[in-house]
Scaffold this motif. Sequence first.
Motif, PDB file in Angstrom:
ATOM      1  N   ASP A  89       1.118-106.635 -35.503  1.00 16.57           N
ATOM      2  CA  ASP A  89       0.646-106.150 -36.803  1.00 16.57           C
ATOM      3  C   ASP A  89      -0.369-105.055 -36.545  1.00 16.57           C
ATOM      4  O   ASP A  89      -1.273-105.213 -35.714  1.00 16.57           O
ATOM      5  N   ILE A  90      -0.216-103.948 -37.241  1.00 15.63           N
ATOM      6  CA  ILE A  90      -1.097-102.791 -37.066  1.00 15.63           C
ATOM      7  C   ILE A  90      -1.700-102.424 -38.412  1.00 15.63           C
ATOM      8  O   ILE A  90      -0.996-102.382 -39.430  1.00 15.63           O
ATOM      9  N   THR A  91      -2.990-102.156 -38.406  1.00 20.55           N
ATOM     10  CA  THR A  91      -3.698-101.663 -39.587  1.00 20.55           C
ATOM     11  C   THR A  91      -4.522-100.470 -39.145  1.00 20.55           C
ATOM     12  O   THR A  91      -5.187-100.516 -38.109  1.00 20.55           O
ATOM     13  N   ALA A  92      -4.480 -99.388 -39.939  1.00 23.65           N
ATOM     14  CA  ALA A  92      -5.229 -98.184 -39.588  1.00 23.65           C
ATOM     15  C   ALA A  92      -5.430 -97.340 -40.840  1.00 23.65           C
ATOM     16  O   ALA A  92      -4.764 -97.548 -41.860  1.00 23.65           O
ATOM     17  N   ASN A  93      -6.329 -96.383 -40.755  1.00 20.74           N
ATOM     18  CA  ASN A  93      -6.425 -95.391 -41.812  1.00 20.74           C
ATOM     19  C   ASN A  93      -5.105 -94.626 -41.829  1.00 20.74           C
ATOM     20  O   ASN A  93      -4.596 -94.250 -40.784  1.00 20.74           O
TER      21      ASN A  93
END
Length: 165
Positions: A89-93
């Motif tokens: 799972d990836i979260t970023a601006n």
Amino acid sequence: MRHVVISFLGDDKPGLVEQLATIIKRHKGNWQTSSMRHLSGCFAGILEVMVAKENAQALIDELSAFDALDMHIKVAEPVLYNDKKIAIDITANDRPGIIGDISAVIHKSHGNLVKLVSSQGNAPHFGQPIFKASLLVAINTEQHLAQLIGALEDIEDDLIVDVNI
């Protein structure tokens, strides 16, 4: 048995899934795996149907004639991965090119992107666009896995990587 992979896109309207399911059932097909979404007024999806060899062409012909959706249909052989599959799972601006950066890192780390589900939303309390992705990656060694995780984390300072092995 034949595995028929179908991708489709068309204007969204009620009853499309039911119509697809009826066609598949009529040809004694078995609906295997699918992913479908409403996107900007369109209905898009991909699905895999398992059907007896003697019914495959009739199924393909009827699906091809279904004018409510533009379809791409392929008879395929299932591929089984012997590699370890990891969920990431990836979260970023959010920013342009983030998917390209992530997929390049996976490729350079000897991984194969098996599944990708992404979305864009706003960060709570800040309103800044946030990118989220859930990936399934097949990778063959622990060394390549460590390389992949490190390279993903190095894409940007604000990128958060959660790995489930």
